[in-house]
Design a protein around this motif. Structure first.
Motif, PDB file in Angstrom:
ATOM      1  N   PRO A  96       0.833  -1.204   0.000  1.00  0.00           N
ATOM      2  CA  PRO A  96       0.000   0.000   0.000  1.00  0.00           C
ATOM      3  C   PRO A  96       0.869   1.256   0.000  1.00  0.00           C
ATOM      4  O   PRO A  96       1.956   1.272   0.579  1.00  0.00           O
ATOM      5  CB  PRO A  96      -0.793  -0.122   1.298  1.00  0.00           C
ATOM      6  N   LEU A  97       0.387   2.307  -0.644  1.00  0.00           N
ATOM      7  CA  LEU A  97       1.110   3.569  -0.597  1.00  0.00           C
ATOM      8  C   LEU A  97       1.131   4.129   0.818  1.00  0.00           C
ATOM      9  O   LEU A  97       2.092   4.765   1.238  1.00  0.00           O
ATOM     10  CB  LEU A  97       0.466   4.582  -1.555  1.00  0.00           C
ATOM     11  N   LEU A 111      -5.713 -11.093  -6.975  1.00  0.00           N
ATOM     12  CA  LEU A 111      -5.825 -11.752  -8.268  1.00  0.00           C
ATOM     13  C   LEU A 111      -6.795 -11.011  -9.177  1.00  0.00           C
ATOM     14  O   LEU A 111      -6.517 -10.789 -10.362  1.00  0.00           O
ATOM     15  CB  LEU A 111      -6.274 -13.204  -8.088  1.00  0.00           C
ATOM     16  N   GLY A 112      -7.924 -10.608  -8.636  1.00  0.00           N
ATOM     17  CA  GLY A 112      -8.905  -9.883  -9.431  1.00  0.00           C
ATOM     18  C   GLY A 112      -8.355  -8.581  -9.978  1.00  0.00           C
ATOM     19  O   GLY A 112      -8.599  -8.223 -11.141  1.00  0.00           O
ATOM     20  N   ALA A 113      -7.591  -7.867  -9.157  1.00  0.00           N
ATOM     21  CA  ALA A 113      -7.018  -6.594  -9.597  1.00  0.00           C
ATOM     22  C   ALA A 113      -6.035  -6.798 -10.746  1.00  0.00           C
ATOM     23  O   ALA A 113      -5.997  -6.015 -11.696  1.00  0.00           O
ATOM     24  CB  ALA A 113      -6.323  -5.903  -8.424  1.00  0.00           C
ATOM     25  N   VAL A 114      -5.249  -7.879 -10.677  1.00  0.00           N
ATOM     26  CA  VAL A 114      -4.276  -8.158 -11.730  1.00  0.00           C
ATOM     27  C   VAL A 114      -4.978  -8.610 -13.007  1.00  0.00           C
ATOM     28  O   VAL A 114      -4.657  -8.144 -14.106  1.00  0.00           O
ATOM     29  CB  VAL A 114      -3.260  -9.220 -11.259  1.00  0.00           C
ATOM     30  N   LEU A 115      -5.932  -9.508 -12.887  1.00  0.00           N
ATOM     31  CA  LEU A 115      -6.635  -9.997 -14.079  1.00  0.00           C
ATOM     32  C   LEU A 115      -7.458  -8.893 -14.742  1.00  0.00           C
ATOM     33  O   LEU A 115      -7.670  -8.918 -15.959  1.00  0.00           O
ATOM     34  CB  LEU A 115      -7.532 -11.179 -13.713  1.00  0.00           C
ATOM     35  N   CYS A 147       3.649  -3.718 -12.958  1.00  0.00           N
ATOM     36  CA  CYS A 147       4.152  -2.677 -12.066  1.00  0.00           C
ATOM     37  C   CYS A 147       3.691  -1.286 -12.499  1.00  0.00           C
ATOM     38  O   CYS A 147       3.414  -0.420 -11.667  1.00  0.00           O
ATOM     39  CB  CYS A 147       5.677  -2.730 -11.998  1.00  0.00           C
ATOM     40  N   ASN A 148       3.601  -1.053 -13.811  1.00  0.00           N
ATOM     41  CA  ASN A 148       3.191   0.255 -14.316  1.00  0.00           C
ATOM     42  C   ASN A 148       1.693   0.491 -14.206  1.00  0.00           C
ATOM     43  O   ASN A 148       1.248   1.635 -14.007  1.00  0.00           O
ATOM     44  CB  ASN A 148       3.622   0.414 -15.777  1.00  0.00           C
ATOM     45  N   GLU A 149       0.906  -0.570 -14.352  1.00  0.00           N
ATOM     46  CA  GLU A 149      -0.548  -0.410 -14.454  1.00  0.00           C
ATOM     47  C   GLU A 149      -1.312  -0.707 -13.159  1.00  0.00           C
ATOM     48  O   GLU A 149      -2.423  -0.210 -12.979  1.00  0.00           O
ATOM     49  CB  GLU A 149      -1.090  -1.310 -15.566  1.00  0.00           C
ATOM     50  N   LEU A 150      -0.742  -1.521 -12.284  1.00  0.00           N
ATOM     51  CA  LEU A 150      -1.468  -1.874 -11.056  1.00  0.00           C
ATOM     52  C   LEU A 150      -1.317  -0.755 -10.031  1.00  0.00           C
ATOM     53  O   LEU A 150      -0.240  -0.540  -9.477  1.00  0.00           O
ATOM     54  CB  LEU A 150      -0.921  -3.185 -10.479  1.00  0.00           C
ATOM     55  N   SER A 151      -2.409  -0.049  -9.781  1.00  0.00           N
ATOM     56  CA  SER A 151      -2.366   1.077  -8.843  1.00  0.00           C
ATOM     57  C   SER A 151      -3.382   0.945  -7.711  1.00  0.00           C
ATOM     58  O   SER A 151      -3.320   1.698  -6.734  1.00  0.00           O
ATOM     59  CB  SER A 151      -2.611   2.391  -9.589  1.00  0.00           C
ATOM     60  N   THR A 157      -4.946   2.016  -2.510  1.00  0.00           N
ATOM     61  CA  THR A 157      -3.966   2.447  -3.501  1.00  0.00           C
ATOM     62  C   THR A 157      -2.637   1.755  -3.204  1.00  0.00           C
ATOM     63  O   THR A 157      -2.163   1.767  -2.059  1.00  0.00           O
ATOM     64  CB  THR A 157      -3.775   3.974  -3.459  1.00  0.00           C
ATOM     65  N   VAL A 158      -2.058   1.140  -4.240  1.00  0.00           N
ATOM     66  CA  VAL A 158      -0.863   0.333  -4.026  1.00  0.00           C
ATOM     67  C   VAL A 158       0.232   0.723  -5.018  1.00  0.00           C
ATOM     68  O   VAL A 158      -0.009   1.414  -6.007  1.00  0.00           O
ATOM     69  CB  VAL A 158      -1.162  -1.177  -4.178  1.00  0.00           C
ATOM     70  N   ARG A 159       1.434   0.260  -4.733  1.00  0.00           N
ATOM     71  CA  ARG A 159       2.539   0.333  -5.685  1.00  0.00           C
ATOM     72  C   ARG A 159       3.089  -1.075  -5.845  1.00  0.00           C
ATOM     73  O   ARG A 159       3.061  -1.877  -4.911  1.00  0.00           O
ATOM     74  CB  ARG A 159       3.631   1.283  -5.186  1.00  0.00           C
ATOM     75  N   ALA A 160       3.609  -1.356  -7.025  1.00  0.00           N
ATOM     76  CA  ALA A 160       4.153  -2.682  -7.313  1.00  0.00           C
ATOM     77  C   ALA A 160       5.554  -2.527  -7.881  1.00  0.00           C
ATOM     78  O   ALA A 160       5.782  -1.695  -8.770  1.00  0.00           O
ATOM     79  CB  ALA A 160       3.252  -3.420  -8.300  1.00  0.00           C
ATOM     80  N   ASN A 161       6.477  -3.311  -7.369  1.00  0.00           N
ATOM     81  CA  ASN A 161       7.867  -3.250  -7.811  1.00  0.00           C
ATOM     82  C   ASN A 161       8.435  -4.649  -7.952  1.00  0.00           C
ATOM     83  O   ASN A 161       8.146  -5.528  -7.120  1.00  0.00           O
ATOM     84  CB  ASN A 161       8.733  -2.471  -6.811  1.00  0.00           C
ATOM     85  N   VAL A 162       9.252  -4.855  -8.984  1.00  0.00           N
ATOM     86  CA  VAL A 162       9.961  -6.118  -9.144  1.00  0.00           C
ATOM     87  C   VAL A 162      11.089  -6.180  -8.125  1.00  0.00           C
ATOM     88  O   VAL A 162      11.816  -5.188  -7.921  1.00  0.00           O
ATOM     89  CB  VAL A 162      10.538  -6.257 -10.569  1.00  0.00           C
TER      90      VAL A 162
END
Length: 260
Positions: A96-97, A111-115, A147-151, A157-162
């Motif tokens: 989460p931010l 999973l739903g957010a990613v799909l 990582c760019n699209e999942l917010s 509100t989240v951030r995603a990083n490899v």
């Protein structure tokens, strides 16, 4: 086997054949338990190549199969425990931010957010939910897009990083369960794990919903071995640790780790 399963089996044969013809390692996408079972049932036909599987971490449920041509196996490039194929897997940390506004999110939420980004399920491996976010495994070519699209996940509100493998820090949570069983049959250990009667679980096993180490098992009397991972659809997963002692009445005191 239905049409979809036949096509998947053909895909396995094609990948194995390509690895053999071209002398390169080929990979599947992430396979679910049914697909892993089809792979295990087809493995004899693919004996002309070596096959290894990995899902990004130990005991992953969804895994990628690597088909390794004999030429690479024989020359020592692969096959050693410390030399593994370069699986096209990325590990993504979702957080989460602002932790103060973090909801209680579930596997289904992530999973739903990613799909919803338009990604196929086969491009996503296991999702490991923690108190402060989640770890997600994806195909390498999809990682930057995620990582760019999942917010947002649900209302958070989240951030995603490899992250690199050495920064993957996850300890699975499990409940240690001990209890007496008549034998180490699959139905007995399932009853112990999920607090149900053996008879009530007969349909679960015979209905094709129980997998041991990724292989479908439909026999109630299947004998488990130490460290087997059992997955029961709709119930969960557990690891059979072993027998710790006997009882005066001739029963066995079994120990399992039930993933929570």
């Amino acid at each position: 086997m239905n049409r979809e399963e036949e096509l998947f089996q053909k895909r396995l044969r094609d990948l194995a054949s390509m690895a053999d013809r071209r002398g390169i390692v080929t990979y599947t996408e992430f396979l679910n338990l049914n697909e892993l079972n089809i792979f295990h049932s087809t493995k004899r036909e693919l004996a002309y190549v070596s096959c290894q599987s990995f899902g990004g971490y130990e005991h992953a449920e969804r895994q990628i199969i690597a088909f390794i041509p004999d030429a690479l196996s024989y020359n020592g490039s692969y096959g050693e425990e410390d030399i593994q194929p370069d699986y096209p897997i990325s590990c993504i940390r979702i957080a989460p931010l602002n932790e103060r506004f973090l909801e209680k999110l579930t596997h289904r939420d992530y999973l739903g957010a990613v799909l919803n980004l338009g990604i196929l399920r086969s491009a996503v491996g296991d999702i490991l939910v923690t108190e402060k976010g989640a770890w997600l495994f994806s195909l390498r070519q999809m990682a930057d897009f995620i990582c760019n699209e999942l917010s947002r996940v649900k209302n958070t509100t989240v951030r995603a990083n490899v992250v690199t493998p050495e920064n993957f820090d996850y300890t699975p949570k499990y409940e240690l369960v001990r209890g007496s069983v008549a034998s180490i049959r699959l139905d007995s250990l399932l009853a112990l794990a999920f607090g149900a009667s053996r008879s009530s679980l007969t349909g679960l096993i015979e209905g094709g919903r129980v997998f041991v180490n990724g292989r479908l098992v439909t026999s109630n009397g299947y004998k488990l071995k130490e460290n087997d991972i059992i997955s029961a659809r709709g119930y969960g997963r557990f690891r059979y640790v072993g027998i710790v002692s006997g009882t005066r009445k001739g029963r066995l005191m079994a120990e399992i780790e039930k993933f929570v």
